[in-house]
Design an enzyme around this catalytic site. Structure first.
Site, PDB file in Angstrom:
ATOM      1  N   TYR A 131       0.813  -1.219   0.000  1.00 56.74           N
ATOM      2  CA  TYR A 131       0.000   0.000   0.000  1.00 56.74           C
ATOM      3  C   TYR A 131       0.848   1.271   0.000  1.00 56.74           C
ATOM      4  CZ  TYR A 131      -0.163  -0.285   5.293  1.00 56.74           C
ATOM      5  OH  TYR A 131       0.095  -0.372   6.640  1.00 56.74           O
ATOM      6  N   GLU A 132       0.184   2.381  -0.301  1.00 58.83           N
ATOM      7  CA  GLU A 132       0.837   3.681  -0.529  1.00 58.83           C
ATOM      8  C   GLU A 132       1.854   3.615  -1.665  1.00 58.83           C
ATOM      9  OE1 GLU A 132      -0.326   6.296   0.559  1.00 58.83           O
ATOM     10  OE2 GLU A 132      -1.621   5.447   2.102  1.00 58.83           O
ATOM     11  N   GLY A 133       1.563   2.817  -2.668  1.00 60.64           N
ATOM     12  CA  GLY A 133       2.455   2.655  -3.807  1.00 60.64           C
ATOM     13  C   GLY A 133       3.347   1.457  -3.597  1.00 60.64           C
TER      14      GLY A 133
END
Length: 559
Positions: free
Chosen positions: A426-428
Site C-alpha cells: 500500500y501507498e504505492g
C-alpha cells in the site's frame, strides 16, 4: 515479551546521525527544544509500553467485526486511541492555530515508530488522520479548516483516505466514482471504494473521509479527478455531528494480518461532500497526504522490524538448544543465530536512520531549503521501499530465530510477518517506488542523486576506503541508468533502488560509528563488511535493464 520503546535509539539518531539540530535552529521550529522533544519521546514511549503494546496480540486474535452496519473494534482499542489523542499525538505537527503543537514532522515520525512497534493495527488510525490534517491545512477553505481541523487534531474525529476502487488500484486514473454539484456549495458523491483503512470505528464521534471522484465532463485519467471531504455524520450549525450521511461500510476485508485494523469496502450513495482544492486538481491535494504517508509506511516497516527483533532477541537469550561454547548456554551463542540477530539490528538501524533523515529533510524544506526539498523527494521512494522490505526481512528472520516455535502462532513471532507484509504494497507498491526513483526522480539529470552521493563520500569517516569506491560505482551505475530508455530503467529499477539503500545504510552506520560508541562501531563494521557488498550485485542487475525479462512468452511461462 514486553515491548520496549526505542527512545534511546531514536534520540541517538536525532543527535548523531540525521542532524536534527538543523531543524531545531529554524525559526519556525523554535519551540522544539531538546528538552521538549525528549519529554515527548519519553511520554510516547511510556504510553506505548504500558497502554498500546498490550493491545497488539488481542487485536490479532479478536479482529474488528461488522455488526448491523456498525464496526466493532478490537478489545481495548478505544482506550488506546484516547490515550494517544489525550497526549496530543494526533496533532504533533499540526498548526497551533487549530490546536496542534506545531512541532517538526521528525517528532511525529519518531512517535509514530513507537506506536507502530507497540501495535501497528492501531497506529494506522492516527497515521491516516495526520495525513488528512496536512491535506486540509494545505488545500481546504478557511471554513472547512475552522470546522474540521480542531476536531481531527484533538482526536474527537478521525480521518481516512479513499482512493482505490475495484477496477482502479495503482492506476488511480481509472476510478469511476462521481460527484455532482448540489447547487449550494456541496456535492453528491457516489461510488464504491475498497481497502479503506479504518473506514469506521466505534470510538470517535465522527469519521471524515477524503474521497477522490470525478465531476461531470471532467477530463479522463488523473487530470480529471477532484477531492471531496465526506463526513460520516454531517456537522450541524454548532459543528457537532448531526444527521447520518448517505454512506456505509459494505464489508470488512478478511486479511492476512493487521486484524485489529478494519479495512473497509465503502459505499457512497449521493453522500454530501465538499470540494477540497480546485476542480480536477484532486491528485495534487491527495499527494500532499500520500507523500508523507509514504514516509509513514516506511516507519511502519521500521516499527515492526524493531518489535520483531526485540521478540527474537528475548527468545534467543532464553532458549536452550544444542551445545554451545558461549557464556549463556542459550541459542544466542550459536554463530548463525548471532548472524541473524546482528543483521536484524543493523538493518533496523539503517532503515530508522533513513526514515528520520527523510523527515528532517521534509522539515528543512518547510524553511525554504530547496536542496533539502530535492533530497526529500529523492529519498522518499528509497525510504518507503527499504523500510518496508526491512520490516518483512527482519520479521521473517525473527521467525527463523524462533525455529519451530516461530511457526506456532502462540509465540507471536508470526504476527509481525503477517502484519508488515502489506506495507510493501500500500501507498504505492515497492516496484512503483523503484520506477519512480529510476524515472521521475532522475528527470533532473541525476542532480539530486549525485549530490547525495557526494555527501556520502564526504562523510565516510574511518570507513572511507570501503564506502567511497562503492559510491563511485553507484555514481557510474546512475550514469548508465540515465542512458537507458524508460522500459530498461524500469526493468532494473528495484535493484537500482536497493543499491542506493545499501550505500545509504553504510552512510548512516559510518556516521553512528563516528560517535565513538563501541557498539555503534561494531554494528557499522558488520553492515559495511557483510551487507554493503551486496550493492555490487544490485548494480549489475540495474544495468541489465529489462534484458531477458521478456524472453519467455506468457505461454512459455505457463508451460
Amino acid at each position: 515479551m514486553p515491548y520496549r520503546a526505542p527512545v534511546s535509539d531514536i534520540s541517538f539518531c536525532l543527535d548523531h546521525v540525521v542532524g536534527f539540530d538543523r531543524v531545531q535552529q529554524a525559526e519556525i521550529f523554535a519551540e522544539a527544544s531538546t528538552d521538549l522533544v525528549q519529554a515527548m519521546l519519553t511520554e510516547a514511549g511510556r504510553i506505548c509500553e504500558e497502554v498500546i503494546a498490550p493491545l497488539n496480540r488481542p487485536g490479532d486474535l479478536h479482529p474488528a467485526v461488522l455488526e448491523n452496519g456498525i464496526v466493532r473494534t478490537s478489545p481495548g482499542y478505544g482506550d488506546g486511541y484516547h490515550a494517544l489523542a489525550e497526549a496530543g499525538f494526533m496533532g504533533i505537527s499540526a498548526d497551533p492555530e487549530f490546536g496542534g503543537l506545531g512541532l517538526p514532522h521528525t517528532v511525529t515520525t519518531a512517535v509514530n515508530e513507537m506506536i507502530g512497534g507497540a501495535c501497528l493495527s492501531l497506529e494506522l488510525n492516527p497515521l491516516m488522520t495526520q495525513g488528512q490534517i496536512e491535506a486540509l491545512e494545505h488545500h481546504a477553505s478557511d471554513e472547512i479548516k475552522a470546522l474540521y481541523l480542531p476536531k481531527l487534531i484533538s482526536g474527537e474525529w478521525s480521518g481516512t483516505m479513499n482512493l482505490t476502487e475495484p477496477q482502479a488500484g495503482s492506476d488511480v486514473g481509472a476510478l469511476t466514482s462521481k460527484a455532482v454539484s448540489n447547487g449550494d456549495g456541496t456535492y453528491a458523491v457516489s461510488g464504491q471504494k475498497i481497502y479503506i483503512s479504518w473506514g469506521d470505528n466505534d470510538f470517535t464521534e465522527n469519521i471524515v473521509h477524503l474521497v477522490l471522484a470525478r465531476l461531470p465532463d471532467a477530463p479522463s485519467g488523473t487530470k480529471g479527478i477532484s477531492l471531496f471531504l465526506v463526513p460520516k455524520k454531517i456537522p450541524d450549525a454548532d459543528g457537532n455531528p448531526g444527521v447520518a450521511n448517505t454512506l456505509k461500510v459494505v464489508s470488512l476485508e478478511h486479511k492476512m494480518g493487521l486484524h485489529g485494523s478494519p479495512t473497509c469496502v465503502m459505499q457512497y450513495d449521493g453522500a454530501t461532500g465538499w470540494l477540497i482544492g480546485e476542480e480536477n486538481k484532486g491528485m495534487a491535494a491527495m499527494f500532499t497526504m500520500m507523500n508523507n504517508a509514504r514516509l509513514g509506511v516506511a516507519v511502519q516497516g521500521v516499527s515492526v522490524a524493531d518489535a520483531a527483533y526485540q521478540h527474537a532477541l528475548t527468545y534467543a537469550l532464553d532458549r536452550k538448544q544444542g551445545r554451545t561454547n558461549g557464556p549463556t548456554g542459550a541459542i544466542i551463542d550459536h554463530a548463525d543465530v548471532r548472524r541473524m540477530l546482528m543483521e536484524m539490528k543493523a538493518e533496523t538501524f539503517a532503515a530508522r536512520a533513513m526514515a528520520l533523515d527523510l523527515a528532517v529533510c521534509i522539515d528543512l524544506a518547510k524553511t525554504g531549503d530547496n536542496a533539502a526539498d530535492a533530497r526529500a523527494a529523492f529519498l522518499t521512494p528509497i525510504a518507503k521501499a527499504y523500510g518496508t522490505e526491512t520490516g518483512m526481512k527482519v520479521a521473517d528472520m525473527g521467525i527463523q530465530v524462533h525455529g519451530g516455535m516461530g511457526f506456532i502462532e502462540e509465540t507471536g513471532a508470526a504476527q509481525y510477518a503477517r502484519d508488515v507484509r502489506v506495507t510493501a504494497i500500500y501507498e504505492g507498491t515497492n516496484g512503483i517506488q523503484a520506477m519512480d526513483l529510476a524515472g521521475r526522480k532522475l528527470m533532473d539529470g541525476g542532480k539530486a542523486a549525485f549530490a547525495l552521493l557526494d555527501e556520502i563520500a564526504a562523510d565516510a569517516g574511518d570507513f572511507a576506503p570501503v564506502i567511497r569506491p562503492m559510491v563511485e560505482a553507484l555514481r557510474k551505475t546512475t550514469e548508465d541508468v540515465l542512458a537507458l530508455d524508460m522500459a530498461d530503467r524500469f526493468g532494473g529499477a528495484v535493484p537500482f533502488l536497493m543499491a542506493y539503500a545499501r550505500v545509504l545504510g553504510a552512510h548512516y552506520h559510518a556516521k553512528a560509528a563516528a560517535s565513538g560508541d563501541k557498539t555503534r562501531i561494531a554494528l557499522a563494521h558488520f553492515h559495511i563488511t557483510r551487507l554493503l557488498p551486496e550493492a555490487h550485485a544490485m548494480m549489475v542487475q540495474a544495468r541489465c535493464g529489462s534484458g531477458g525479462l521478456y524472453d519467455l512468452s506468457p505461454d512459455d511461462l505457463a508451460a
